[in-house]
Motif scaffolding. Structure first.
Motif, PDB file in Angstrom:
ATOM      1  N   LEU A  91      26.528  88.800 143.254  1.00 45.42           N
ATOM      2  CA  LEU A  91      26.035  90.119 143.617  1.00 45.42           C
ATOM      3  C   LEU A  91      26.892  90.750 144.711  1.00 45.42           C
ATOM      4  CD1 LEU A  91      22.150  89.632 143.820  1.00 45.42           C
ATOM      5  CD2 LEU A  91      23.454  90.691 141.985  1.00 45.42           C
ATOM      6  N   VAL A  92      27.331  89.918 145.660  1.00 45.76           N
ATOM      7  CA  VAL A  92      28.074  90.410 146.817  1.00 45.76           C
ATOM      8  C   VAL A  92      29.537  90.715 146.481  1.00 45.76           C
ATOM      9  CG1 VAL A  92      28.913  89.715 149.104  1.00 45.76           C
ATOM     10  CG2 VAL A  92      26.548  89.245 148.444  1.00 45.76           C
ATOM     11  N   ALA A  93      30.088  90.040 145.489  1.00 44.04           N
ATOM     12  CA  ALA A  93      31.515  90.174 145.178  1.00 44.04           C
ATOM     13  C   ALA A  93      31.981  91.623 145.034  1.00 44.04           C
ATOM     14  CB  ALA A  93      31.841  89.367 143.913  1.00 44.04           C
ATOM     15  N   PRO A  94      31.253  92.498 144.319  1.00 43.59           N
ATOM     16  CA  PRO A  94      31.726  93.890 144.202  1.00 43.59           C
ATOM     17  C   PRO A  94      31.853  94.607 145.540  1.00 43.59           C
ATOM     18  CG  PRO A  94      30.051  93.425 142.543  1.00 43.59           C
ATOM     19  CD  PRO A  94      30.062  92.258 143.483  1.00 43.59           C
ATOM     20  N   ILE A  95      31.079  94.190 146.532  1.00 44.47           N
ATOM     21  CA  ILE A  95      31.191  94.818 147.854  1.00 44.47           C
ATOM     22  C   ILE A  95      32.558  94.530 148.454  1.00 44.47           C
ATOM     23  CG2 ILE A  95      30.228  94.883 150.192  1.00 44.47           C
ATOM     24  CD1 ILE A  95      27.516  94.176 148.998  1.00 44.47           C
ATOM     25  N   TRP A  96      33.032  93.297 148.275  1.00 44.12           N
ATOM     26  CA  TRP A  96      34.367  92.940 148.774  1.00 44.12           C
ATOM     27  C   TRP A  96      35.451  93.767 148.077  1.00 44.12           C
ATOM     28  CZ3 TRP A  96      35.098  90.528 153.130  1.00 44.12           C
ATOM     29  CH2 TRP A  96      34.191  89.555 153.579  1.00 44.12           C
ATOM     30  N   ALA A  97      35.201  94.171 146.853  1.00 47.43           N
ATOM     31  CA  ALA A  97      36.176  95.007 146.145  1.00 47.43           C
ATOM     32  C   ALA A  97      36.247  96.405 146.747  1.00 47.43           C
ATOM     33  CB  ALA A  97      35.816  95.089 144.661  1.00 47.43           C
ATOM     34  N   LEU A  98      35.191  96.813 147.450  1.00 48.65           N
ATOM     35  CA  LEU A  98      35.151  98.143 148.059  1.00 48.65           C
ATOM     36  C   LEU A  98      35.676  98.144 149.482  1.00 48.65           C
ATOM     37  CD1 LEU A  98      31.589  99.265 146.855  1.00 48.65           C
ATOM     38  CD2 LEU A  98      33.804  99.922 145.880  1.00 48.65           C
ATOM     39  N   THR A  99      35.381  97.068 150.232  1.00 46.99           N
ATOM     40  CA  THR A  99      35.789  97.020 151.632  1.00 46.99           C
ATOM     41  C   THR A  99      35.931  95.579 152.089  1.00 46.99           C
ATOM     42  OG1 THR A  99      35.169  97.618 153.908  1.00 46.99           O
ATOM     43  CG2 THR A  99      33.380  97.115 152.379  1.00 46.99           C
ATOM     44  N   HIS A 100      36.795  95.365 153.090  1.00 50.96           N
ATOM     45  CA  HIS A 100      36.923  94.045 153.706  1.00 50.96           C
ATOM     46  C   HIS A 100      36.531  94.086 155.178  1.00 50.96           C
ATOM     47  CE1 HIS A 100      38.797  92.509 150.101  1.00 50.96           C
ATOM     48  NE2 HIS A 100      38.935  91.317 150.663  1.00 50.96           N
ATOM     49  N   ASP A 101      35.840  95.149 155.565  1.00 52.11           N
ATOM     50  CA  ASP A 101      35.279  95.209 156.911  1.00 52.11           C
ATOM     51  C   ASP A 101      34.077  94.276 156.931  1.00 52.11           C
ATOM     52  OD1 ASP A 101      33.749  95.761 159.168  1.00 52.11           O
ATOM     53  OD2 ASP A 101      34.162  97.903 159.125  1.00 52.11           O
ATOM     54  N   TYR A 106      28.551  92.905 155.416  1.00 52.96           N
ATOM     55  CA  TYR A 106      27.255  92.273 155.668  1.00 52.96           C
ATOM     56  C   TYR A 106      26.117  93.275 155.559  1.00 52.96           C
ATOM     57  CZ  TYR A 106      23.587  89.418 157.631  1.00 52.96           C
ATOM     58  OH  TYR A 106      22.420  88.718 157.790  1.00 52.96           O
ATOM     59  N   ARG A 107      26.317  94.453 156.125  1.00 52.72           N
ATOM     60  CA  ARG A 107      25.282  95.474 156.065  1.00 52.72           C
ATOM     61  C   ARG A 107      24.929  95.816 154.609  1.00 52.72           C
ATOM     62  NH1 ARG A 107      21.088  96.636 158.936  1.00 52.72           N
ATOM     63  NH2 ARG A 107      21.446  97.597 160.940  1.00 52.72           N
ATOM     64  N   LEU A 108      25.969  96.049 153.806  1.00 57.62           N
ATOM     65  CA  LEU A 108      25.750  96.401 152.402  1.00 57.62           C
ATOM     66  C   LEU A 108      25.122  95.236 151.638  1.00 57.62           C
ATOM     67  CD1 LEU A 108      29.058  98.342 151.641  1.00 57.62           C
ATOM     68  CD2 LEU A 108      26.782  99.308 152.027  1.00 57.62           C
ATOM     69  N   ALA A 109      25.575  94.020 151.941  1.00 60.30           N
ATOM     70  CA  ALA A 109      25.007  92.846 151.275  1.00 60.30           C
ATOM     71  C   ALA A 109      23.536  92.686 151.632  1.00 60.30           C
ATOM     72  CB  ALA A 109      25.789  91.592 151.655  1.00 60.30           C
ATOM     73  N   VAL A 152       8.931  88.668 154.158  1.00 62.27           N
ATOM     74  CA  VAL A 152       9.431  89.722 155.034  1.00 62.27           C
ATOM     75  C   VAL A 152      10.528  89.209 155.967  1.00 62.27           C
ATOM     76  CG1 VAL A 152       8.773  91.286 156.905  1.00 62.27           C
ATOM     77  CG2 VAL A 152       7.290  91.041 154.920  1.00 62.27           C
ATOM     78  N   VAL A 153      10.377  88.005 156.505  1.00 59.07           N
ATOM     79  CA  VAL A 153      11.355  87.465 157.453  1.00 59.07           C
ATOM     80  C   VAL A 153      12.752  87.411 156.844  1.00 59.07           C
ATOM     81  CG1 VAL A 153      12.031  85.384 158.726  1.00 59.07           C
ATOM     82  CG2 VAL A 153       9.666  86.191 158.808  1.00 59.07           C
ATOM     83  N   LEU A 154      12.834  87.132 155.560  1.00 59.55           N
ATOM     84  CA  LEU A 154      14.139  87.011 154.897  1.00 59.55           C
ATOM     85  C   LEU A 154      14.901  88.327 154.870  1.00 59.55           C
ATOM     86  CD1 LEU A 154      13.337  84.705 151.835  1.00 59.55           C
ATOM     87  CD2 LEU A 154      14.218  84.071 154.091  1.00 59.55           C
ATOM     88  N   ALA A 155      14.222  89.442 155.133  1.00 56.30           N
ATOM     89  CA  ALA A 155      14.900  90.735 155.137  1.00 56.30           C
ATOM     90  C   ALA A 155      15.966  90.818 156.225  1.00 56.30           C
ATOM     91  CB  ALA A 155      13.885  91.863 155.317  1.00 56.30           C
ATOM     92  N   ASP A 156      15.926  89.913 157.180  1.00 54.31           N
ATOM     93  CA  ASP A 156      16.894  89.895 158.282  1.00 54.31           C
ATOM     94  C   ASP A 156      18.138  89.077 157.944  1.00 54.31           C
ATOM     95  OD1 ASP A 156      17.395  90.945 160.781  1.00 54.31           O
ATOM     96  OD2 ASP A 156      16.694  89.197 161.869  1.00 54.31           O
ATOM     97  N   TYR A 157      18.267  88.649 156.693  1.00 56.13           N
ATOM     98  CA  TYR A 157      19.341  87.736 156.291  1.00 56.13           C
ATOM     99  C   TYR A 157      20.000  88.185 154.988  1.00 56.13           C
ATOM    100  CZ  TYR A 157      17.287  84.088 159.368  1.00 56.13           C
ATOM    101  OH  TYR A 157      16.810  83.358 160.422  1.00 56.13           O
ATOM    102  N   VAL A 158      21.132  87.531 154.691  1.00 60.26           N
ATOM    103  CA  VAL A 158      21.723  87.551 153.347  1.00 60.26           C
ATOM    104  C   VAL A 158      21.731  86.097 152.883  1.00 60.26           C
ATOM    105  CG1 VAL A 158      23.770  88.014 151.951  1.00 60.26           C
ATOM    106  CG2 VAL A 158      23.159  89.562 153.822  1.00 60.26           C
ATOM    107  N   LEU A 159      20.699  85.735 152.121  1.00 60.82           N
ATOM    108  CA  LEU A 159      20.513  84.351 151.696  1.00 60.82           C
ATOM    109  C   LEU A 159      20.346  84.275 150.181  1.00 60.82           C
ATOM    110  CD1 LEU A 159      18.001  83.202 154.464  1.00 60.82           C
ATOM    111  CD2 LEU A 159      20.390  82.486 154.261  1.00 60.82           C
ATOM    112  N   SER A 160      20.310  83.065 149.677  1.00 57.72           N
ATOM    113  CA  SER A 160      20.081  82.850 148.243  1.00 57.72           C
ATOM    114  C   SER A 160      18.623  83.034 147.861  1.00 57.72           C
ATOM    115  CB  SER A 160      20.522  81.433 147.849  1.00 57.72           C
ATOM    116  OG  SER A 160      21.893  81.241 148.085  1.00 57.72           O
TER     117      SER A 160
END
Length: 604
Positions: A91-101, A106-109, A152-160
């Motif tokens: 899911l995250v891979a396309p974000i890397w194609a858009l930016t490497h900041d 992380y924000r977008l993910a 709800v707590v997981l909203a603060d993370y990028v996890l599986s």
């Protein structure tokens, strides 16, 4: 419609119209409730995610994010971790194609995985409709289910876990669908969703096994479905392991090893420790769901027993087996852990993360039962079973638990994080039986709250709309109380130093060297951070000073004396112990010396 118009209708049509008119008010109320609960659920996730400006953990999160780059074909620095399955990374891979900041990535993910988490309302609502609720009621209870602290707590993370939970619930919906309409297509969807859960997390292997066994038993329902769906599960599992191994081999020098040691724990764990963990983690789920999981468990067990009388294992059997497997895995994982004997780890005792994704449907079924008017004996049975868990926890487990210890990350104890304010900061003499006035009061306060929830459910069992209002209010309060306050230990010092080196020029390749560092956790933090946070720079982990290719090295201690004579450090604070930016002798070092940003060696 007027009274005269009603009287002029045929009797059958008149009754139908009267029913519609009588139900219009309540149904309109439920439609409004559905909108409100969904909006509140989205708002809670958004509020919790506001602070997600960088990864909280350089293991789980950074590993998943870096695997996204590997999927795109990039080379990344090897990391110090046990490995992860790549569902969320895809899911995250396309974000890397858009930016490497890295901060923007992380924000977008984070936004993306929260959308995935919130989308779980859809299959939850579909399941609720399958078991008898209207669309509006189904959406309402689904949204309340997704307001549990563990969600709800997981909203603060990028996890599986966000993707894992979604696939688990979709699989459960597919189980209901294929049972109701045993078509090949529904069987295929069941298998695809189950394999998707496994792609999301290696911990879903027992879940996949349960799915396979259930589909094998489905032969009695319609063997043609099993013949197609079961091979898909087997082939999917093989495919997932192959893909995960290939990706992890590029990230971890020693390969994936998160699934090692389980059998050893199972055979070596003291039975007493296993039983303590079983009681305690069951108690955690009871408190974390405000008792709903107990109601749901009674409903599911009664349903399963009814199915077994006709020699069938229906969707309720699947839901029950999934929950049982998750509890068993968590019990063995932590009951056999050496960390039980450590005074600084509280999360071992209240670890909810291994169970949370697999019991969401049980909680949903509890809410469905209450909205439909659950009987008092069901509530009484659930409350009695809960008391049977509370008593040994209060008098046998809790007195010995280091309640002051660390959770090693809020997500590990997400189900009870709303009680964090009652956790002591300082150690106390053990054993200490919880009371309302001593340092170990958390256990008793949470248990009293749990009993109070059963009383509320008993009083409101015939008033579903009032119960929904109360449940929504409680969900808001405990959801906000569980909002984690946590630090993000990204390498700001190292980043500032590196940007000083690059000022007015190009970005530099970076080597990471740890061979002569002490064996502290800071080594692993630094290694896992620089590869991600320094993107898009090329970062290489180097074990031999003769292999340095870059002019810039992240290293610890007296690197310029011990490993690379002549190397000079950029002035400024260190990160993760003594790690800092060093520049090897050469043209770049000469330029930086002229600028006066390097720490000059002290003359003897």
């Amino acid at each position: 419609m007027s009274t005269i118009a009603l009287l002029e209708m045929p009797q059958s049509l008149r009754r139908r119209a009267e029913n519609v008119l009588n139900d219009a008010g309540p149904e309109r109320w439920w439609r409004v409730a559905a909108w409100i609960t969904v909006i509140v659920c989205v708002a809670l996730h958004a509020i919790v995610s506001i602070t997600a400006i960088a990864p909280r953990t350089p293991w789980d999160e950074n590993g998943i994010l870096q695997m996204g780059r590997i999927i795109l074909g990039e080379q990344v620095a090897t990391m110090s971790l046990s490995g992860y399955y790549p569902g969320t990374s895809f899911l995250v891979a396309p974000i890397w194609a858009l930016t490497h900041d890295p901060e923007l990535v992380y924000r977008l993910a984070n936004i993306l995985v929260n959308i995935v988490a919130l989308s779980t309302i859809i299959p939850l609502a579909l399941i609720a409709k399958k078991v008898g609720l209207t669309t509006a009621k189904a959406i309402t209870v689904a949204a309340i289910t997704m307001m549990l602290p563990s969600r709800v707590v997981l909203a603060d993370y990028v996890l599986s876990e966000q993707l894992l939970s979604a696939f688990v619930v979709w699989t459960a919906y597919a189980a209901f669908a294929v049972w109701q309409r045993p078509t090949i297509l529904n069987g295929v969807l069941f298998s695809v969703f189950a394999v998707g859960a496994y792609l999301s997390h290696a911990r879903a292997l027992p879940f996949l096994v349960v799915a396979g066994v259930w589909m094998l038993l489905f032969v009695r329902r319609r063997w043609q479905v099993s013949v197609v769906a079961l091979p898909l599960i087997v082939l999917g599992a093989i495919g997932v392991r192959t893909v995960a191994s290939a990706i992890n081999s590029q990230l971890i020098p020693w390969g994936f090893r998160q699934d090692t040691g389980f059998l050893g724990k199972l055979t070596s764990a003291p039975p007493g420790d296993l039983l303590r963990i079983l009681f305690n983690q069951t108690w955690v789920q009871l408190v974390g769901t405000s008792g709903l999981i107990a109601i749901g468990a009674v409903v599911v067990i009664v349903w399963v027993l009814r199915d077994l009388r006709s020699w069938q294992v229906g969707p309720a059997g699947f839901v029950a087996a999934v929950a049982f497997a998750a509890v068993a895995v968590s019990m063995v994982a932590w009951g056999g852990s050496k960390m039980l004997a450590e005074d600084h780890r509280f999360d071992v005792w209240v670890y909810s993360r291994y169970i949370d994704p697999f019991v969401v449907v049980v909680v949903l079924l509890a809410l469905v039962a209450i909205v439909r008017g659950v009987s008092l004996p069901v509530i009484a049975t659930a409350a009695g079973a809960s008391v049977a868990v509370i008593l040994p926890v209060l008098f046998w487990v809790a007195p010995w638990v280091p309640t002051w210890g660390t959770t090693d990350g809020p997500a590990n104890a997400a189900a009870v994080l709303q009680w964090e304010q009652f956790w002591p900061d300082e150690p106390f003499a053990r054993p200490m039986v919880p009371s309302l006035t001593n340092e170990n009061q958390f256990w008793l306060l949470a248990s009293i709250y749990l009993i109070a929830m059963f009383v509320i459910m008993a009083l409101l069992r015939r008033r579903p709309r009032l119960f929904t209002i109360v449940a929504l209010g409680i969900s808001i309060v405990i959801g906000l109380a569980a909002n984690p306050s946590q630090t993000r230990d990204y390498p700001d010092g190292l980043t500032a130093a590196l940007e000083t080196v690059e000022e007015g020029g190009e970005q530099q390749a970076v080597d990471f060297y740890q061979s002569r560092c002490d064996r502290s956790v800071g080594i692993h933090q630094a290694r896992n951070w620089v590869g991600y946070w320094f993107a898009p720079r090329e970062v290489t982990v180097v074990s031999d000073p003769a292999e340095f290719d870059a002019d810039v090295v992240v290293a610890c201690g007296d690197f310029g004396t011990d490993a690379a004579p002549g190397a000079l450090a950029i002035e400024g604070p260190t990160d993760y112990g003594s790690f800092r930016i060093w520049v090897l002798p050469g043209e770049l070092q000469d330029d930086l010396l002229e600028r006066g940003v390097l720490t000059e060696p002290v003359a003897n």
